[in-house]
Design a protein around this motif. Sequence first.
Motif, PDB file in Angstrom:
ATOM      1  N   LEU A   1       0.834  -1.210   0.000  1.00 33.60           N
ATOM      2  CA  LEU A   1       0.000   0.000   0.000  1.00 33.60           C
ATOM      3  C   LEU A   1       0.870   1.263   0.000  1.00 33.60           C
ATOM      4  O   LEU A   1       0.602   2.221  -0.732  1.00 33.60           O
ATOM      5  N   LEU A   2       1.906   1.245   0.814  1.00 39.57           N
ATOM      6  CA  LEU A   2       2.804   2.400   0.873  1.00 39.57           C
ATOM      7  C   LEU A   2       3.465   2.641  -0.477  1.00 39.57           C
ATOM      8  O   LEU A   2       3.498   3.769  -0.975  1.00 39.57           O
ATOM      9  N   GLU A   3       3.949   1.584  -1.082  1.00 39.02           N
ATOM     10  CA  GLU A   3       4.606   1.692  -2.388  1.00 39.02           C
ATOM     11  C   GLU A   3       3.635   2.260  -3.437  1.00 39.02           C
ATOM     12  O   GLU A   3       4.018   3.089  -4.259  1.00 39.02           O
ATOM     13  N   THR A   4       2.389   1.857  -3.361  1.00 43.08           N
ATOM     14  CA  THR A   4       1.380   2.356  -4.296  1.00 43.08           C
ATOM     15  C   THR A   4       1.153   3.850  -4.097  1.00 43.08           C
ATOM     16  O   THR A   4       1.158   4.615  -5.064  1.00 43.08           O
ATOM     17  N   TRP A   5       0.950   4.269  -2.837  1.00 42.94           N
ATOM     18  CA  TRP A   5       0.740   5.696  -2.560  1.00 42.94           C
ATOM     19  C   TRP A   5       1.952   6.523  -2.994  1.00 42.94           C
ATOM     20  O   TRP A   5       1.802   7.551  -3.664  1.00 42.94           O
ATOM     21  N   LEU A   6       3.131   6.073  -2.617  1.00 44.49           N
ATOM     22  CA  LEU A   6       4.339   6.849  -2.923  1.00 44.49           C
ATOM     23  C   LEU A   6       4.635   6.870  -4.421  1.00 44.49           C
ATOM     24  O   LEU A   6       5.167   7.853  -4.929  1.00 44.49           O
ATOM     25  N   GLY A   7       4.268   5.809  -5.114  1.00 45.03           N
ATOM     26  CA  GLY A   7       4.473   5.766  -6.559  1.00 45.03           C
ATOM     27  C   GLY A   7       3.559   6.721  -7.307  1.00 45.03           C
ATOM     28  O   GLY A   7       3.890   7.168  -8.408  1.00 45.03           O
ATOM     29  N   ASN A   8       2.416   7.046  -6.720  1.00 44.54           N
ATOM     30  CA  ASN A   8       1.439   7.905  -7.393  1.00 44.54           C
ATOM     31  C   ASN A   8       1.508   9.377  -6.963  1.00 44.54           C
ATOM     32  O   ASN A   8       0.942  10.229  -7.651  1.00 44.54           O
ATOM     33  N   ILE A   9       2.155   9.659  -5.847  1.00 49.25           N
ATOM     34  CA  ILE A   9       2.179  11.029  -5.343  1.00 49.25           C
ATOM     35  C   ILE A   9       3.629  11.413  -5.014  1.00 49.25           C
ATOM     36  O   ILE A   9       4.131  11.139  -3.908  1.00 49.25           O
ATOM     37  N   PRO A  10       4.319  12.063  -5.951  1.00 52.99           N
ATOM     38  CA  PRO A  10       5.748  12.376  -5.766  1.00 52.99           C
ATOM     39  C   PRO A  10       6.057  13.200  -4.507  1.00 52.99           C
ATOM     40  O   PRO A  10       7.061  12.931  -3.831  1.00 52.99           O
ATOM     41  N   ASP A  11       5.231  14.186  -4.180  1.00 54.10           N
ATOM     42  CA  ASP A  11       5.512  14.997  -2.979  1.00 54.10           C
ATOM     43  C   ASP A  11       5.406  14.156  -1.708  1.00 54.10           C
ATOM     44  O   ASP A  11       6.183  14.337  -0.769  1.00 54.10           O
ATOM     45  N   LEU A  12       4.459  13.248  -1.690  1.00 54.54           N
ATOM     46  CA  LEU A  12       4.318  12.367  -0.540  1.00 54.54           C
ATOM     47  C   LEU A  12       5.526  11.437  -0.436  1.00 54.54           C
ATOM     48  O   LEU A  12       6.036  11.188   0.656  1.00 54.54           O
ATOM     49  N   LYS A  13       5.985  10.968  -1.585  1.00 57.73           N
ATOM     50  CA  LYS A  13       7.165  10.103  -1.608  1.00 57.73           C
ATOM     51  C   LYS A  13       8.387  10.844  -1.062  1.00 57.73           C
ATOM     52  O   LYS A  13       9.120  10.320  -0.235  1.00 57.73           O
ATOM     53  N   GLU A  14       8.560  12.066  -1.503  1.00 58.30           N
ATOM     54  CA  GLU A  14       9.703  12.857  -1.059  1.00 58.30           C
ATOM     55  C   GLU A  14       9.637  13.120   0.448  1.00 58.30           C
ATOM     56  O   GLU A  14      10.623  12.971   1.168  1.00 58.30           O
ATOM     57  N   ALA A  15       8.460  13.484   0.934  1.00 63.11           N
ATOM     58  CA  ALA A  15       8.288  13.750   2.369  1.00 63.11           C
ATOM     59  C   ALA A  15       8.513  12.475   3.183  1.00 63.11           C
ATOM     60  O   ALA A  15       9.117  12.521   4.260  1.00 63.11           O
ATOM     61  N   HIS A  16       8.050  11.344   2.674  1.00 67.33           N
ATOM     62  CA  HIS A  16       8.243  10.068   3.376  1.00 67.33           C
ATOM     63  C   HIS A  16       9.719   9.691   3.414  1.00 67.33           C
ATOM     64  O   HIS A  16      10.228   9.226   4.444  1.00 67.33           O
ATOM     65  N   GLU A  17      10.411   9.883   2.304  1.00 70.22           N
ATOM     66  CA  GLU A  17      11.846   9.587   2.278  1.00 70.22           C
ATOM     67  C   GLU A  17      12.605  10.463   3.268  1.00 70.22           C
ATOM     68  O   GLU A  17      13.526   9.994   3.943  1.00 70.22           O
ATOM     69  N   LEU A  18      12.207  11.728   3.368  1.00 71.84           N
ATOM     70  CA  LEU A  18      12.841  12.622   4.342  1.00 71.84           C
ATOM     71  C   LEU A  18      12.586  12.145   5.769  1.00 71.84           C
ATOM     72  O   LEU A  18      13.479  12.190   6.619  1.00 71.84           O
ATOM     73  N   LYS A  19      11.372  11.693   6.037  1.00 70.03           N
ATOM     74  CA  LYS A  19      11.057  11.175   7.377  1.00 70.03           C
ATOM     75  C   LYS A  19      11.922   9.959   7.692  1.00 70.03           C
ATOM     76  O   LYS A  19      12.543   9.880   8.745  1.00 70.03           O
ATOM     77  N   GLU A  20      11.990   9.017   6.760  1.00 69.39           N
ATOM     78  CA  GLU A  20      12.785   7.809   6.980  1.00 69.39           C
ATOM     79  C   GLU A  20      14.266   8.150   7.153  1.00 69.39           C
ATOM     80  O   GLU A  20      14.943   7.590   8.016  1.00 69.39           O
TER      81      GLU A  20
END
Length: 178
Positions: A75-94
């Motif tokens: 599910l996470l991979e799906t969300w992050l694959g479809n929303i670049p800003d969310l992916k970037e923010a998630h990568e920063l959090k990790e």
Amino acid sequence: MDMWKPYKDAVNTVLPDAKVVIDKFHVVRMANQALDSVRKSLKDKLTPKERRTLMRERYILLKRNHDLNERDAFLLETWLGNIPDLKEAHELKEEFYRIWDTDDSDEGKDRYRYWRQRCLSSNTKDAYKDLVRAVDNWQDEIFNYFDKKLTNAYTESINSIIRQVERMGRGYSFEALR
């Protein structure tokens, strides 16, 4: 301690040689709050169904990648694959969490400097500005964690139990609660 200047001032006055350690929980929690603010800011770009789903699945974003089960990782991979800003923010959090995955203070500081540089060039930097400011302002006290490995976990847990007892005992006097 928490990042509250009066606490620090009191300790420095009474115990001038004490080494102040900011509880890492309070610091990493700010990374989760930043990610969540990015998630909330995306609501205009999503359909009502996507908004509801993302709201219900926010816990997946806030978990560490290594703690996700197979379904949540998908599910996470799906969300992050479809929303670049969310992916970037998630990568920063990790990446911010990885700062605390080392035992070496110098390595932790190096990881923070790298993270800070990446964060400030990110599309989602506004969400992380409070975290960057907090770490910059309290850097010595935050990175003292690596030398002492202290947290307020026990105190926070006791405070939580006290609040539960207070809720359950509404109307009781202080003496009865004590």
